[in-house]
Design a protein around this motif. Structure first.
Motif, PDB file in Angstrom:
ATOM      1  N   VAL A 100      77.004  51.792 132.088  1.00  0.00           N
ATOM      2  CA  VAL A 100      77.616  53.121 132.066  1.00  0.00           C
ATOM      3  C   VAL A 100      76.726  54.100 131.290  1.00  0.00           C
ATOM      4  CG1 VAL A 100      79.579  54.440 131.157  1.00  0.00           C
ATOM      5  CG2 VAL A 100      79.980  52.315 132.415  1.00  0.00           C
ATOM      6  N   GLU A 101      76.145  53.645 130.196  1.00  0.00           N
ATOM      7  CA  GLU A 101      75.249  54.522 129.427  1.00  0.00           C
ATOM      8  C   GLU A 101      74.023  54.916 130.245  1.00  0.00           C
ATOM      9  OE1 GLU A 101      74.485  52.429 125.774  1.00  0.00           O
ATOM     10  OE2 GLU A 101      76.550  52.703 125.080  1.00  0.00           O
ATOM     11  N   ARG A 102      73.470  53.970 131.011  1.00  0.00           N
ATOM     12  CA  ARG A 102      72.308  54.304 131.852  1.00  0.00           C
ATOM     13  C   ARG A 102      72.699  55.295 132.944  1.00  0.00           C
ATOM     14  NH1 ARG A 102      71.462  48.906 130.941  1.00  0.00           N
ATOM     15  NH2 ARG A 102      72.193  48.233 132.981  1.00  0.00           N
ATOM     16  N   MET A 103      73.871  55.103 133.534  1.00  0.00           N
ATOM     17  CA  MET A 103      74.319  56.056 134.563  1.00  0.00           C
ATOM     18  C   MET A 103      74.562  57.434 133.951  1.00  0.00           C
ATOM     19  SD  MET A 103      76.786  53.958 137.207  1.00  0.00           S
ATOM     20  CE  MET A 103      78.052  53.641 136.015  1.00  0.00           C
ATOM     21  N   SER A 104      75.161  57.474 132.765  1.00  0.00           N
ATOM     22  CA  SER A 104      75.400  58.751 132.084  1.00  0.00           C
ATOM     23  C   SER A 104      74.094  59.462 131.787  1.00  0.00           C
ATOM     24  CB  SER A 104      76.169  58.530 130.786  1.00  0.00           C
ATOM     25  OG  SER A 104      77.458  58.055 131.060  1.00  0.00           O
ATOM     26  N   LEU A 106      71.288  59.173 133.432  1.00  0.00           N
ATOM     27  CA  LEU A 106      70.759  59.686 134.698  1.00  0.00           C
ATOM     28  C   LEU A 106      71.484  60.945 135.133  1.00  0.00           C
ATOM     29  CD1 LEU A 106      70.226  56.407 136.745  1.00  0.00           C
ATOM     30  CD2 LEU A 106      68.462  57.990 135.965  1.00  0.00           C
ATOM     31  N   LEU A 107      72.789  60.960 134.983  1.00  0.00           N
ATOM     32  CA  LEU A 107      73.568  62.125 135.380  1.00  0.00           C
ATOM     33  C   LEU A 107      73.317  63.323 134.474  1.00  0.00           C
ATOM     34  CD1 LEU A 107      76.931  60.393 136.278  1.00  0.00           C
ATOM     35  CD2 LEU A 107      75.312  61.430 137.868  1.00  0.00           C
ATOM     36  N   ALA A 108      72.947  63.074 133.231  1.00  0.00           N
ATOM     37  CA  ALA A 108      72.693  64.157 132.282  1.00  0.00           C
ATOM     38  C   ALA A 108      71.342  64.823 132.496  1.00  0.00           C
ATOM     39  CB  ALA A 108      72.783  63.621 130.853  1.00  0.00           C
ATOM     40  N   GLN A 109      70.456  64.173 133.237  1.00  0.00           N
ATOM     41  CA  GLN A 109      69.143  64.758 133.484  1.00  0.00           C
ATOM     42  C   GLN A 109      69.295  66.014 134.341  1.00  0.00           C
ATOM     43  OE1 GLN A 109      66.782  61.773 135.367  1.00  0.00           O
ATOM     44  NE2 GLN A 109      66.533  60.568 133.508  1.00  0.00           N
ATOM     45  N   GLU A 110      68.363  66.985 134.121  1.00  0.00           N
ATOM     46  CA  GLU A 110      68.363  68.216 134.901  1.00  0.00           C
ATOM     47  C   GLU A 110      68.064  67.891 136.357  1.00  0.00           C
ATOM     48  OE1 GLU A 110      67.909  71.791 134.234  1.00  0.00           O
ATOM     49  OE2 GLU A 110      68.651  71.666 132.193  1.00  0.00           O
ATOM     50  N   PRO A 111      68.858  68.416 137.265  1.00  0.00           N
ATOM     51  CA  PRO A 111      68.536  68.178 138.672  1.00  0.00           C
ATOM     52  C   PRO A 111      67.282  68.958 139.046  1.00  0.00           C
ATOM     53  CG  PRO A 111      70.407  69.666 138.493  1.00  0.00           C
ATOM     54  CD  PRO A 111      70.053  69.214 137.090  1.00  0.00           C
ATOM     55  N   PRO A 112      66.505  68.463 139.994  1.00  0.00           N
ATOM     56  CA  PRO A 112      65.296  69.192 140.395  1.00  0.00           C
ATOM     57  C   PRO A 112      65.670  70.538 141.005  1.00  0.00           C
ATOM     58  CG  PRO A 112      65.712  67.340 141.856  1.00  0.00           C
ATOM     59  CD  PRO A 112      66.719  67.263 140.748  1.00  0.00           C
ATOM     60  N   THR A 113      64.840  71.555 140.737  1.00  0.00           N
ATOM     61  CA  THR A 113      65.068  72.887 141.287  1.00  0.00           C
ATOM     62  C   THR A 113      64.700  72.873 142.766  1.00  0.00           C
ATOM     63  OG1 THR A 113      64.454  73.788 139.156  1.00  0.00           O
ATOM     64  CG2 THR A 113      64.508  75.326 141.006  1.00  0.00           C
ATOM     65  N   PRO A 114      65.628  73.314 143.640  1.00  0.00           N
ATOM     66  CA  PRO A 114      65.299  73.318 145.070  1.00  0.00           C
ATOM     67  C   PRO A 114      64.200  74.335 145.367  1.00  0.00           C
ATOM     68  CG  PRO A 114      67.501  74.218 144.693  1.00  0.00           C
ATOM     69  CD  PRO A 114      66.961  73.773 143.372  1.00  0.00           C
ATOM     70  N   ARG A 115      63.279  73.974 146.242  1.00  0.00           N
ATOM     71  CA  ARG A 115      62.183  74.873 146.620  1.00  0.00           C
ATOM     72  C   ARG A 115      62.628  75.718 147.807  1.00  0.00           C
ATOM     73  NH1 ARG A 115      57.112  71.022 147.305  1.00  0.00           N
ATOM     74  NH2 ARG A 115      58.396  70.514 149.081  1.00  0.00           N
ATOM     75  N   PRO A 116      62.218  76.993 147.821  1.00  0.00           N
ATOM     76  CA  PRO A 116      62.560  77.829 148.991  1.00  0.00           C
ATOM     77  C   PRO A 116      61.800  77.321 150.211  1.00  0.00           C
ATOM     78  CG  PRO A 116      61.114  79.017 147.478  1.00  0.00           C
ATOM     79  CD  PRO A 116      61.464  77.718 146.814  1.00  0.00           C
ATOM     80  N   PRO A 117      62.370  77.506 151.392  1.00  0.00           N
ATOM     81  CA  PRO A 117      61.679  77.035 152.601  1.00  0.00           C
ATOM     82  C   PRO A 117      60.347  77.765 152.776  1.00  0.00           C
ATOM     83  CG  PRO A 117      63.680  78.253 153.178  1.00  0.00           C
ATOM     84  CD  PRO A 117      63.635  78.163 151.692  1.00  0.00           C
TER      85      PRO A 117
END
Length: 143
Positions: A100-104, A106-117
């Protein structure tokens, strides 16, 4: 999945014995001091033979021991078996807390910024649409 007792050091038998509320109650009563099987049987709305069977399941799991005192069989809780159950549960808890700590984390990491097409992709899409319109027989000739 059925686990062989030989593979798990008797934990299957131990937890099977603990799964029944009557057997857990017998353990609680015997933890306060040795109890005769006949005295235990008087506490439950079941036959003497049924209580004996519960005690036998507990004994096979190592949770209680029996000894004779005259005509009576005295039942005693074996604290080592309870400690074994506690250790097994503590190990499982540690394993799952780690997961659970490892999953937490991972979830706490910043999601990658989507690149514009890419611009070239839009142009390509527009070109494909124009080309499709020219070939559509349902459309009349362009003026």
């Amino acid at each position: 999945m059925v686990v062989d007792d030989a593979d798990d050091g008797g934990l299957s038998r131990l937890f099977h014995a603990l799964s029944d509320p009557t057997r857990r109650d017998v353990l609680r009563r015997c933890a306060h001091g040795d109890q005769s099987v006949s005295r235990l049987a008087a506490e439950y709305p079941m036959s003497f033979a049924a209580v004996q069977k519960h005690v036998t399941v507990l004994e096979r799991a190592g949770l209680v021991s029996k000894r004779r005192r005259g005509r009576e069989q005295l039942v005693r809780t074996e604290p080592d078996a309870l400690a074994k159950a506690r250790r097994a549960l503590d190990e499982l808890e540690a394993l799952w807390r780690g997961r659970v700590e490892r999953m937490s984390a991972l979830l706490a990491q910043e999601p990658p910024t989507p690149r514009p097409p890419a611009q070239g992709l839009r142009h390509s899409e527009e070109h494909t649409q124009e080309h499709t319109d020219e070939q559509d027989p349902r459309k009349g000739p362009e003026s």
